[in-house]
Scaffold this active site. Sequence first.
Site, mmCIF file in Angstrom:
data_model
loop_
_atom_site.group_PDB
_atom_site.id
_atom_site.type_symbol
_atom_site.label_atom_id
_atom_site.label_comp_id
_atom_site.label_asym_id
_atom_site.label_seq_id
_atom_site.Cartn_x
_atom_site.Cartn_y
_atom_site.Cartn_z
ATOM 1 N N TRP A 147 43.365 34.096 38.603
ATOM 2 C CA TRP A 147 43.776 34.318 37.212
ATOM 3 C C TRP A 147 45.279 34.269 37.023
ATOM 4 C CZ3 TRP A 147 47.047 38.299 37.713
ATOM 5 C CH2 TRP A 147 46.849 39.145 38.804
ATOM 6 N N LYS A 171 35.995 26.013 38.617
ATOM 7 C CA LYS A 171 35.459 27.353 38.323
ATOM 8 C C LYS A 171 36.675 28.251 38.094
ATOM 9 C CE LYS A 171 34.075 31.482 39.288
ATOM 10 N NZ LYS A 171 34.958 32.418 38.589
ATOM 11 N N GLU A 174 37.018 34.519 36.023
ATOM 12 C CA GLU A 174 36.320 35.132 34.876
ATOM 13 C C GLU A 174 37.309 35.898 33.988
ATOM 14 O OE1 GLU A 174 35.800 35.456 38.032
ATOM 15 O OE2 GLU A 174 35.412 37.508 38.698
ATOM 16 N N LEU A 175 38.512 36.204 34.515
ATOM 17 C CA LEU A 175 39.499 36.927 33.713
ATOM 18 C C LEU A 175 40.301 35.992 32.807
ATOM 19 C CD1 LEU A 175 40.798 39.357 36.502
ATOM 20 C CD2 LEU A 175 39.352 39.941 34.560
ATOM 21 N N SER A 224 41.941 35.615 46.922
ATOM 22 C CA SER A 224 42.233 36.649 47.911
ATOM 23 C C SER A 224 41.704 36.263 49.293
ATOM 24 C CB SER A 224 41.582 37.962 47.469
ATOM 25 O OG SER A 224 40.179 37.779 47.393
ATOM 26 N N THR A 227 37.819 37.009 49.617
ATOM 27 C CA THR A 227 36.923 35.981 49.070
ATOM 28 C C THR A 227 37.029 34.705 49.906
ATOM 29 O OG1 THR A 227 37.379 36.897 46.886
ATOM 30 C CG2 THR A 227 36.212 34.821 46.942
ATOM 31 N N GLU A 245 44.087 28.639 49.866
ATOM 32 C CA GLU A 245 45.415 29.167 49.487
ATOM 33 C C GLU A 245 45.218 30.647 49.198
ATOM 34 O OE1 GLU A 245 48.219 27.494 49.319
ATOM 35 O OE2 GLU A 245 47.555 25.415 49.381
ATOM 36 N N GLU A 380 48.960 43.158 50.690
ATOM 37 C CA GLU A 380 49.385 42.586 49.416
ATOM 38 C C GLU A 380 49.246 43.638 48.312
ATOM 39 O OE1 GLU A 380 46.942 39.446 47.577
ATOM 40 O OE2 GLU A 380 48.758 38.214 47.597
HETATM 41 P P1 NAD Z 1 39.659 36.487 43.975
HETATM 42 O O1 NAD Z 1 39.510 36.121 45.398
HETATM 43 O O2 NAD Z 1 39.097 37.780 43.519
HETATM 44 O O3 NAD Z 1 38.999 35.379 43.021
HETATM 45 C C1 NAD Z 1 39.394 34.032 43.050
HETATM 46 C C2 NAD Z 1 38.267 33.165 42.493
HETATM 47 O O4 NAD Z 1 37.168 33.211 43.389
HETATM 48 C C3 NAD Z 1 37.736 33.620 41.134
HETATM 49 O O5 NAD Z 1 37.458 32.498 40.339
HETATM 50 C C4 NAD Z 1 36.445 34.336 41.510
HETATM 51 O O6 NAD Z 1 35.485 34.350 40.473
HETATM 52 C C5 NAD Z 1 35.985 33.467 42.661
HETATM 53 N N1 NAD Z 1 35.011 34.108 43.557
HETATM 54 C C6 NAD Z 1 34.853 35.426 43.824
HETATM 55 N N2 NAD Z 1 33.832 35.610 44.701
HETATM 56 C C7 NAD Z 1 33.350 34.388 44.995
HETATM 57 C C8 NAD Z 1 32.297 33.915 45.836
HETATM 58 N N3 NAD Z 1 31.529 34.760 46.546
HETATM 59 N N4 NAD Z 1 32.072 32.591 45.908
HETATM 60 C C9 NAD Z 1 32.822 31.724 45.193
HETATM 61 N N5 NAD Z 1 33.819 32.109 44.379
HETATM 62 C C10 NAD Z 1 34.095 33.426 44.284
HETATM 63 O O7 NAD Z 1 41.227 36.410 43.656
HETATM 64 P P2 NAD Z 1 41.998 36.762 42.294
HETATM 65 O O8 NAD Z 1 42.084 38.245 42.148
HETATM 66 O O9 NAD Z 1 41.443 35.969 41.183
HETATM 67 O O10 NAD Z 1 43.456 36.189 42.596
HETATM 68 C C11 NAD Z 1 44.472 36.917 43.224
HETATM 69 C C12 NAD Z 1 44.639 36.465 44.656
HETATM 70 O O11 NAD Z 1 44.944 35.073 44.682
HETATM 71 C C13 NAD Z 1 45.779 37.142 45.368
HETATM 72 O O12 NAD Z 1 45.369 37.527 46.646
HETATM 73 C C14 NAD Z 1 46.851 36.046 45.454
HETATM 74 O O13 NAD Z 1 47.738 36.174 46.532
HETATM 75 C C15 NAD Z 1 46.007 34.836 45.594
HETATM 76 N N6 NAD Z 1 46.771 33.645 45.214
HETATM 77 C C16 NAD Z 1 47.178 32.796 46.212
HETATM 78 C C17 NAD Z 1 47.949 31.677 45.901
HETATM 79 C C18 NAD Z 1 48.399 30.713 46.972
HETATM 80 O O14 NAD Z 1 48.806 29.606 46.628
HETATM 81 N N7 NAD Z 1 48.348 31.058 48.238
HETATM 82 C C19 NAD Z 1 48.283 31.427 44.565
HETATM 83 C C20 NAD Z 1 47.855 32.326 43.581
HETATM 84 C C21 NAD Z 1 47.086 33.434 43.916
#
Ligand code: NAD
Length: 487
Positions: A147, A171, A174-175, A224, A227, A245, A380
Site C-alpha cells: 500500500w 493484485k 486491499e488498503l 513484508s 508474506t 522485494e 522494521e
Molecule cells: P504485506 O506483505 O502485508 O502485503 C503485500 C501484498 O501481499 C498485499 O497486496 C496483500 O494483500 C498480499 N498478500 C497478503 N497475504 C498474501 C498471500 N497469502 N498470498 C498472496 N498475497 C498476499 O505488506 P504491506 O503491509 O502491504 O506492505 C508493507 C511492506 O512492504 C513492508 O515490509 C515494506 O518494507 C515492504 N516494501 C518493500 C519494498 C521493496 O522494494 N523492497 C517497497 C515497498 C514496500
Amino acid sequence: MSDMLINGEFTQGHAVESIPVIDPATEEELGEVPRGGGEDAEDAVRAALDAFAEWRTTPAWERATLLHEVANKIEANFDDLAVLLTQEEGKPLPENEEELDWTLNTFHYYAELARHDQGRFIPPGDPGQINFVIKEPYGVVACILPWNYPLLLMAWKVAPALAAGNTVVIKPSELTPLSTLRLAELAFDGLPPGVVNIVTGYGREVGEPLVRHPDVRVIAFTGSVKTGQHIASIAAPMMKKLHLELGGKDPMVIGPDMRAEMDTAVRALAYAALLNAGQVCTSTERVYVHESMYGPFSEELASFVGDLRLGNGLDEDTDIGPMIDGRFREKVEAHIRDAVDRGARILVGGRRPHRFERGYFFEPTVLVNADHSMLIMREETFGPTIPIMPYRDFDEAIRLCNDSQYGLGASLMSHDARLVKRFFENVKAGTIWINDPLTDNYAGPFGGMKMTGGGRELGQEGFDEFREVKHVHWDIEGGLKDYWYPY
Ligand code: NAD
C-alpha cells in the site's frame, strides 16, 4: 463501487461482498472494491494467458508505442490521480505528485528499453554454426503489491513485464486499490483486452490463488518478509520465477566531517526517515552518529523534527501525513516502548498528537541512547521514528550497518572520499546513497540483499527479471560429426 478489470471489462466478478477503503487522515470511507476470490483469480489468469499469445508476438516498437500512450494518459490525468492517491494513502500531495511522475516515467523508460534488444549474438564453436541468446517473456506475471507506493510499485513491475511481452494480473493492496483501478480506467484502455487485469481483495483470498495457479509463471511481489516467505513456500516447489522485494532496516551513518555541515545532515536525515511518515521500504530506520558530535547533532535534529507539521496530506502546510492504519501505528508504539524500557530516551515526539480527533497520526519521534538490543534498531518499524546511536570509529559504523538481517539501502553523509569508498565497498545493501538519501534513478537497479529478497526493479536488471533466457545453437551445414557414436 469500483470494479475489477478482467479481460478488458470492468466487473464485480464473482464477488458478493465488498471491502471498504478508508482515508487514513479522516478514517472516513472513500469507496469500496469487490472482495474477489479464487474464481476471479482464475478468470483473470485465463484472460492474461489468452492475451499472451498475441502480445508476445506484437512487435517491440508497437508495444513501446502503447506504453508511451499509457504514460501520456497518466500525465493527462495527473491532478485527479494525485488527489485520490493522497486520500487513499495519506502522504502529502507533493509526495504523491512525485510518485505519479515516477509512475508515468517508468512507462516511458521501459517503452524505450523494450525496443532496444532481445538478446545477443555470441561467437560459435565452429564456423558453420550460429549461436544466439533470445530473451523472451515468461507468460503470465502476477504483480502483488503493498500500500505504501501503490502506483509507483505497480509501474516498476507492470511496465517492464509488458515491455518484455508478458501479460499481467495485478493484485493491489486491499488498503489502497482505488488509485490503481482509477489509473486503469484512465490509462490502460488502449491496451488489448487481457494484457492487464486487476483483481481486488484480501491476500489469502485472491492473492494466494494467483500464486498457486499453474499458468502464472512469475510472482512479482513487494511486501513484508512474512508474506514473501509464505508466497515463496508455495511458489518455489512449483519452480516459479520469484521476484521478491521485501522489508528493510536501512542505516544512515553521519561522518565526523559533517560537524561542519550539521544542518545539511539533519535535514537529509529528517527527509530520509520521515518521508511518507517513515513508511518507505528504504526509510532510514537507524542512525549512527560519530561520538564527537552525538549530543549537538541529536539536539539539532530534535529541534528540526519538532517543528515539522502533521496534517491531512491535502493541506498545503502539511509536512507529514498520517500512517496508513491503526495496526501499523501500534507497532511503532510497541517499538518505542521497548526502546525506552531498554534505556533509550525520547527527545521529541513519541505519542499520538492530541489535536487530531481522527486519523492515524503519530508524532515524528527522535530517540537517543539507542542500541542493537532494541527492536527499533533490529526489526522494521515502518513509522516516523529516528533512533540514534553513537559510534567510535568508522569500522564500528560499518559493522553496525551490517549487523542486520536486511540489506535494502544504506546512506552515508560525508565528503571524506576515503570513508565513502570504505562505505560502498563494505556495506551489504542493494543501494548505497552518499549525501542524497532515497534518490532513485530509472536506469539504476533498486532492490535488496539478504532477507530483503534479492529482486531488482528499474534499469536493465529490472527488465531482465521479466525475460527468460534461451540459447539457440544452429549447425547450418548439418552432416555427421566425428564426436557422435560409435567411438
Ligand atoms: P504485506 O506483505 O502485508 O502485503 C503485500 C501484498 O501481499 C498485499 O497486496 C496483500 O494483500 C498480499 N498478500 C497478503 N497475504 C498474501 C498471500 N497469502 N498470498 C498472496 N498475497 C498476499 O505488506 P504491506 O503491509 O502491504 O506492505 C508493507 C511492506 O512492504 C513492508 O515490509 C515494506 O518494507 C515492504 N516494501 C518493500 C519494498 C521493496 O522494494 N523492497 C517497497 C515497498 C514496500
